[in-house]
Design a protein around this motif. Structure first.
Motif, PDB file in Angstrom:
ATOM      1  N   ASP A   1       0.820  -1.206   0.000  1.00  0.00           N
ATOM      2  CA  ASP A   1       0.000   0.000   0.000  1.00  0.00           C
ATOM      3  C   ASP A   1       0.854   1.256   0.000  1.00  0.00           C
ATOM      4  OD1 ASP A   1      -2.674   1.040   0.019  1.00  0.00           O
ATOM      5  OD2 ASP A   1      -2.380   1.645   2.102  1.00  0.00           O
ATOM      6  N   ARG A   2       2.021   1.210   0.618  1.00  0.00           N
ATOM      7  CA  ARG A   2       2.914   2.369   0.589  1.00  0.00           C
ATOM      8  C   ARG A   2       3.422   2.646  -0.822  1.00  0.00           C
ATOM      9  NH1 ARG A   2       4.582   0.427   5.663  1.00  0.00           N
ATOM     10  NH2 ARG A   2       6.221  -0.878   4.759  1.00  0.00           N
ATOM     11  N   VAL A   3       3.724   1.590  -1.556  1.00  0.00           N
ATOM     12  CA  VAL A   3       4.305   1.759  -2.893  1.00  0.00           C
ATOM     13  C   VAL A   3       3.221   1.990  -3.946  1.00  0.00           C
ATOM     14  CG1 VAL A   3       5.717   0.614  -4.657  1.00  0.00           C
ATOM     15  CG2 VAL A   3       6.324   0.416  -2.248  1.00  0.00           C
ATOM     16  N   HIS A   4       2.028   1.451  -3.710  1.00  0.00           N
ATOM     17  CA  HIS A   4       0.896   1.644  -4.631  1.00  0.00           C
ATOM     18  C   HIS A   4      -0.217   2.390  -3.886  1.00  0.00           C
ATOM     19  CE1 HIS A   4       2.431  -0.993  -7.838  1.00  0.00           C
ATOM     20  NE2 HIS A   4       2.827  -1.811  -6.895  1.00  0.00           N
ATOM     21  N   PRO A   5       0.004   3.664  -3.570  1.00  0.00           N
ATOM     22  CA  PRO A   5      -0.989   4.392  -2.771  1.00  0.00           C
ATOM     23  C   PRO A   5      -2.333   4.486  -3.496  1.00  0.00           C
ATOM     24  CG  PRO A   5       0.627   5.903  -3.716  1.00  0.00           C
ATOM     25  CD  PRO A   5       1.140   4.521  -3.963  1.00  0.00           C
ATOM     26  N   GLY A   6      -3.385   4.337  -2.714  1.00  0.00           N
ATOM     27  CA  GLY A   6      -4.728   4.415  -3.285  1.00  0.00           C
ATOM     28  C   GLY A   6      -5.215   3.133  -3.912  1.00  0.00           C
ATOM     29  N   ALA A   7      -4.449   2.052  -3.775  1.00  0.00           N
ATOM     30  CA  ALA A   7      -4.879   0.765  -4.337  1.00  0.00           C
ATOM     31  C   ALA A   7      -6.225   0.356  -3.759  1.00  0.00           C
ATOM     32  CB  ALA A   7      -3.833  -0.308  -4.050  1.00  0.00           C
ATOM     33  N   ARG A   8      -7.022  -0.329  -4.595  1.00  0.00           N
ATOM     34  CA  ARG A   8      -8.287  -0.908  -4.137  1.00  0.00           C
ATOM     35  C   ARG A   8      -8.072  -2.396  -3.916  1.00  0.00           C
ATOM     36  NH1 ARG A   8     -12.573   2.432  -5.851  1.00  0.00           N
ATOM     37  NH2 ARG A   8     -13.928   1.036  -4.673  1.00  0.00           N
ATOM     38  N   PHE A   9      -8.652  -2.933  -2.863  1.00  0.00           N
ATOM     39  CA  PHE A   9      -8.417  -4.315  -2.490  1.00  0.00           C
ATOM     40  C   PHE A   9      -9.705  -5.123  -2.541  1.00  0.00           C
ATOM     41  CE2 PHE A   9      -5.143  -1.772  -0.471  1.00  0.00           C
ATOM     42  CZ  PHE A   9      -3.986  -2.467  -0.820  1.00  0.00           C
ATOM     43  N   VAL A  10      -9.652  -6.229  -3.253  1.00  0.00           N
ATOM     44  CA  VAL A  10     -10.737  -7.206  -3.254  1.00  0.00           C
ATOM     45  C   VAL A  10     -10.280  -8.334  -2.345  1.00  0.00           C
ATOM     46  CG1 VAL A  10     -12.170  -8.743  -4.631  1.00  0.00           C
ATOM     47  CG2 VAL A  10     -11.394  -6.556  -5.593  1.00  0.00           C
ATOM     48  N   VAL A  11     -10.945  -8.495  -1.223  1.00  0.00           N
ATOM     49  CA  VAL A  11     -10.515  -9.415  -0.170  1.00  0.00           C
ATOM     50  C   VAL A  11     -11.322 -10.700  -0.292  1.00  0.00           C
ATOM     51  CG1 VAL A  11     -10.197  -9.717   2.309  1.00  0.00           C
ATOM     52  CG2 VAL A  11     -10.016  -7.419   1.294  1.00  0.00           C
ATOM     53  N   LEU A  12     -10.649 -11.780  -0.640  1.00  0.00           N
ATOM     54  CA  LEU A  12     -11.324 -13.060  -0.837  1.00  0.00           C
ATOM     55  C   LEU A  12     -11.309 -13.858   0.453  1.00  0.00           C
ATOM     56  CD1 LEU A  12      -9.569 -12.762  -3.957  1.00  0.00           C
ATOM     57  CD2 LEU A  12     -11.652 -14.093  -4.256  1.00  0.00           C
ATOM     58  N   GLU A  13     -12.494 -14.320   0.849  1.00  0.00           N
ATOM     59  CA  GLU A  13     -12.634 -15.071   2.096  1.00  0.00           C
ATOM     60  C   GLU A  13     -13.213 -16.444   1.822  1.00  0.00           C
ATOM     61  OE1 GLU A  13     -14.914 -12.837   4.897  1.00  0.00           O
ATOM     62  OE2 GLU A  13     -13.279 -11.429   5.320  1.00  0.00           O
ATOM     63  N   ARG A  14     -12.714 -17.432   2.563  1.00  0.00           N
ATOM     64  CA  ARG A  14     -13.198 -18.796   2.463  1.00  0.00           C
ATOM     65  C   ARG A  14     -13.096 -19.446   3.828  1.00  0.00           C
ATOM     66  NH1 ARG A  14     -10.677 -23.697  -1.368  1.00  0.00           N
ATOM     67  NH2 ARG A  14     -12.394 -25.165  -0.989  1.00  0.00           N
ATOM     68  N   ASP A  15     -13.936 -20.416   4.110  1.00  0.00           N
ATOM     69  CA  ASP A  15     -13.801 -21.180   5.339  1.00  0.00           C
ATOM     70  C   ASP A  15     -12.351 -21.610   5.502  1.00  0.00           C
ATOM     71  OD1 ASP A  15     -15.144 -23.011   7.530  1.00  0.00           O
ATOM     72  OD2 ASP A  15     -13.748 -24.274   6.388  1.00  0.00           O
ATOM     73  N   VAL A  16     -11.776 -21.316   6.662  1.00  0.00           N
ATOM     74  CA  VAL A  16     -10.340 -21.505   6.846  1.00  0.00           C
ATOM     75  C   VAL A  16      -9.949 -22.976   6.712  1.00  0.00           C
ATOM     76  CG1 VAL A  16      -8.404 -21.210   8.426  1.00  0.00           C
ATOM     77  CG2 VAL A  16     -10.160 -19.445   8.273  1.00  0.00           C
ATOM     78  N   ASP A  17     -10.729 -23.883   7.286  1.00  0.00           N
ATOM     79  CA  ASP A  17     -10.394 -25.307   7.183  1.00  0.00           C
ATOM     80  C   ASP A  17     -10.403 -25.767   5.728  1.00  0.00           C
ATOM     81  OD1 ASP A  17     -10.022 -25.571   9.876  1.00  0.00           O
ATOM     82  OD2 ASP A  17     -12.051 -26.312  10.283  1.00  0.00           O
ATOM     83  N   GLU A  18     -11.405 -25.323   4.976  1.00  0.00           N
ATOM     84  CA  GLU A  18     -11.461 -25.679   3.563  1.00  0.00           C
ATOM     85  C   GLU A  18     -10.250 -25.124   2.814  1.00  0.00           C
ATOM     86  OE1 GLU A  18     -13.514 -27.287   1.406  1.00  0.00           O
ATOM     87  OE2 GLU A  18     -14.706 -28.148   3.017  1.00  0.00           O
ATOM     88  N   ALA A  19      -9.926 -23.865   3.097  1.00  0.00           N
ATOM     89  CA  ALA A  19      -8.802 -23.238   2.402  1.00  0.00           C
ATOM     90  C   ALA A  19      -7.493 -23.944   2.716  1.00  0.00           C
ATOM     91  CB  ALA A  19      -8.721 -21.762   2.781  1.00  0.00           C
ATOM     92  N   VAL A  20      -7.272 -24.273   3.980  1.00  0.00           N
ATOM     93  CA  VAL A  20      -6.014 -24.925   4.356  1.00  0.00           C
ATOM     94  C   VAL A  20      -5.885 -26.275   3.663  1.00  0.00           C
ATOM     95  CG1 VAL A  20      -4.725 -25.961   6.258  1.00  0.00           C
ATOM     96  CG2 VAL A  20      -5.752 -23.714   6.544  1.00  0.00           C
ATOM     97  N   GLY A  21      -6.970 -27.043   3.608  1.00  0.00           N
ATOM     98  CA  GLY A  21      -6.912 -28.334   2.931  1.00  0.00           C
ATOM     99  C   GLY A  21      -6.551 -28.186   1.471  1.00  0.00           C
ATOM    100  N   SER A  22      -7.128 -27.202   0.805  1.00  0.00           N
ATOM    101  CA  SER A  22      -6.827 -26.985  -0.600  1.00  0.00           C
ATOM    102  C   SER A  22      -5.411 -26.462  -0.789  1.00  0.00           C
ATOM    103  CB  SER A  22      -7.847 -26.008  -1.201  1.00  0.00           C
ATOM    104  OG  SER A  22      -7.748 -25.971  -2.601  1.00  0.00           O
ATOM    105  N   VAL A  23      -4.962 -25.571   0.105  1.00  0.00           N
ATOM    106  CA  VAL A  23      -3.594 -25.066   0.038  1.00  0.00           C
ATOM    107  C   VAL A  23      -2.590 -26.208   0.159  1.00  0.00           C
ATOM    108  CG1 VAL A  23      -1.865 -23.704   1.264  1.00  0.00           C
ATOM    109  CG2 VAL A  23      -4.123 -22.734   0.848  1.00  0.00           C
ATOM    110  N   CYS A  24      -2.869 -27.141   1.060  1.00  0.00           N
ATOM    111  CA  CYS A  24      -1.945 -28.262   1.246  1.00  0.00           C
ATOM    112  C   CYS A  24      -1.811 -29.088  -0.036  1.00  0.00           C
ATOM    113  CB  CYS A  24      -2.404 -29.141   2.403  1.00  0.00           C
ATOM    114  SG  CYS A  24      -2.123 -28.396   4.024  1.00  0.00           S
ATOM    115  N   GLY A  25      -2.900 -29.219  -0.776  1.00  0.00           N
ATOM    116  CA  GLY A  25      -2.810 -29.916  -2.057  1.00  0.00           C
ATOM    117  C   GLY A  25      -1.932 -29.169  -3.040  1.00  0.00           C
ATOM    118  N   LEU A  26      -2.073 -27.850  -3.083  1.00  0.00           N
ATOM    119  CA  LEU A  26      -1.249 -27.029  -3.966  1.00  0.00           C
ATOM    120  C   LEU A  26       0.226 -27.117  -3.579  1.00  0.00           C
ATOM    121  CD1 LEU A  26      -1.012 -24.775  -6.168  1.00  0.00           C
ATOM    122  CD2 LEU A  26      -1.300 -23.136  -4.295  1.00  0.00           C
ATOM    123  N   VAL A  27       0.509 -26.972  -2.280  1.00  0.00           N
ATOM    124  CA  VAL A  27       1.895 -27.003  -1.808  1.00  0.00           C
ATOM    125  C   VAL A  27       2.523 -28.368  -2.069  1.00  0.00           C
ATOM    126  CG1 VAL A  27       3.393 -26.796   0.215  1.00  0.00           C
ATOM    127  CG2 VAL A  27       1.491 -25.199  -0.099  1.00  0.00           C
TER     128      VAL A  27
END
Length: 402
Positions: free
Chosen positions: A260-286
């Motif tokens: 945010d310091r380097v790209h002042p005024g940036a707009r953020f789209v914050v993606l949310e997912r059930d944490v347990d679901e996300a962690v399981g999927s992340v582990c597959g990716l990793v």
């Protein structure tokens, strides 16, 4: 190393991959022990340049190389790929300091942030169809600066070889995160030039000492180079006047204040997912990413480490996005809403950005979805020592697009 600049060497149009970046070690001798000084010397030899800029990148490169050698359990192919990644980054860094930053006006970007596996690739590629949004393509991110004597066709061909090699050597990873040379891609590639990249530290390689060190670093210098590389990309392929870049990478999650310091005024789209679901999927990716580079992958260790990194990243993101100076620039997108109706979600994001979504754009979105059916993706929860998760949302859309 911060020697005087020497005249750059023009590269032959048919020799880009050989002279500027290797392709995963194909056709070369086995790669020996990685050495930071030897890598710098090789980058100087290839480019004919010697100015790496501010010396702050040195400790990061040294630590990353040491961690790759002592912790990553690299296979021969993994060592060759790591060498290619580091050399590519060093050559890019040299060219960045040899050429002036183009005077391209950069509107505050739109940045998709969140954990990996929260639908960011799906949303990013839909938004990239909007005429007022410009998403960097893979070929641009692999070579943000065009060295003298190199044509765009050479850069595209190099990226196509990169994708073909990924598909050949890591079909599971290519299936979990499909890509193409001219597809929108994660700007984490641009973080490599300062050797401060959380994707390398947490996902691509087992390098816990580097990952722990990186979590405590201020990435302002890395994002300054990130912005400079985007300027080179936009100068080479100009975007329509007034349009915004739309960026995404899981590496941003842990370092949003610096971005945010380097790209002042940036707009953020914050993606949310059930944490347990996300962690399981992340582990597959990793797991898929590390199997590409190592013959000794520990799924339980991945489950433990990614659970900890996930919670730390979410805490940082929450602190940033709820700050009163930032909150009004953030829009939350829930994973369940995105996969249930991706077109409606993309339209809501466009509306929030003050961009219209006419019938022609919506037809492009529907066409994109029809051409990109959902890949199968099994979450390795049990193998990674994670408890069972609840039922997944029913959807025809590509949850596996991280």
């Amino acid at each position: 190393m911060n020697a005087e600049r020497t005249p750059g060497r023009a590269l032959p149009a048919d020799g880009y991959a050989d002279r500027y970046a290797d392709e995963d070690g194909r056709g070369s001798e086995p790669v020996g022990r990685l050495d930071a000084d030897a890598l710098r010397a090789e980058a100087v030899r290839r480019t004919g340049l010697a100015d790496f800029g501010a010396p702050g990148h040195g400790p990061a490169l040294d630590l990353l190389v040491e961690a790759l050698e002592t912790e990553a359990r690299l296979s021969p192919a993994g060592r060759a790929e790591a060498r290619d990644t580091l050399l590519r980054a060093l050559c890019t860094r040299l060219w960045l300091h040899a050429l002036p930053v183009p005077p391209v006006r950069q509107e505050p970007p739109v940045v998709l942030v969140g954990l990996p596996r929260t639908g960011s690739t799906l949303l990013h590629r839909l938004l990239a169809h909007h005429p007022a949004l410009r998403a960097p393509r893979l070929w641009e991110l692999l070579a943000p600066v065009t060295p003298p004597g190199v044509r765009t066709a050479d850069l595209l061909a190099d990226a196509e070889r990169h994708v073909a090699e990924l598909t050949r050597t890591a079909p599971d990873l290519a299936r979990v995160h499909p890509t193409g040379a001219e597809e929108p891609e994660e700007c984490e590639h641009l973080m490599n030039t300062d050797f401060r990249n959380s994707v390398l530290g947490l996902i691509g390689y087992r390098v816990p000492s580097y990952a722990s060190w990186l979590a405590a670093q201020d990435l302002t210098a890395a994002y300054t180079l990130h912005r400079a590389q985007l300027a080179h990309i936009l100068a080479r392929s100009p975007a329509p006047a007034g349009s915004r870049l739309v960026l995404k990478s899981p590496s941003h999650l842990w370092h949003l204040p610096a971005l945010d310091r380097v790209h002042p005024g940036a707009r953020f789209v914050v993606l949310e997912r059930d944490v347990d679901e996300a962690v399981g999927s992340v582990c597959g990716l990793v797991s898929a990413a590390r199997r590409k580079r190592s013959e000794a992958v520990d799924p339980v260790e991945i489950g433990r480490d990614m659970t900890a990194a996930t919670h730390a990243g979410l805490a940082r993101m929450h602190a940033f996005t709820t700050d009163p100076s930032v909150a009004d620039r953030c829009l939350t997108v829930r994973f369940t809403d995105l996969v249930a109706d991706p077109v409606a979600t993309a339209r809501r994001v466009s509306d929030r950005l003050g961009l219209s979504a006419d019938g022609a754009l919506r037809r492009r979105w529907h066409d994109h979805l029809s051409r990109n059916p959902r890949p199968e993706h099994v979450h390795p929860r049990a193998a990674c020592g994670l408890p069972p998760a609840g039922p997944r949302p029913a959807s025809h859309d590509p949850e596996a697009m991280s």
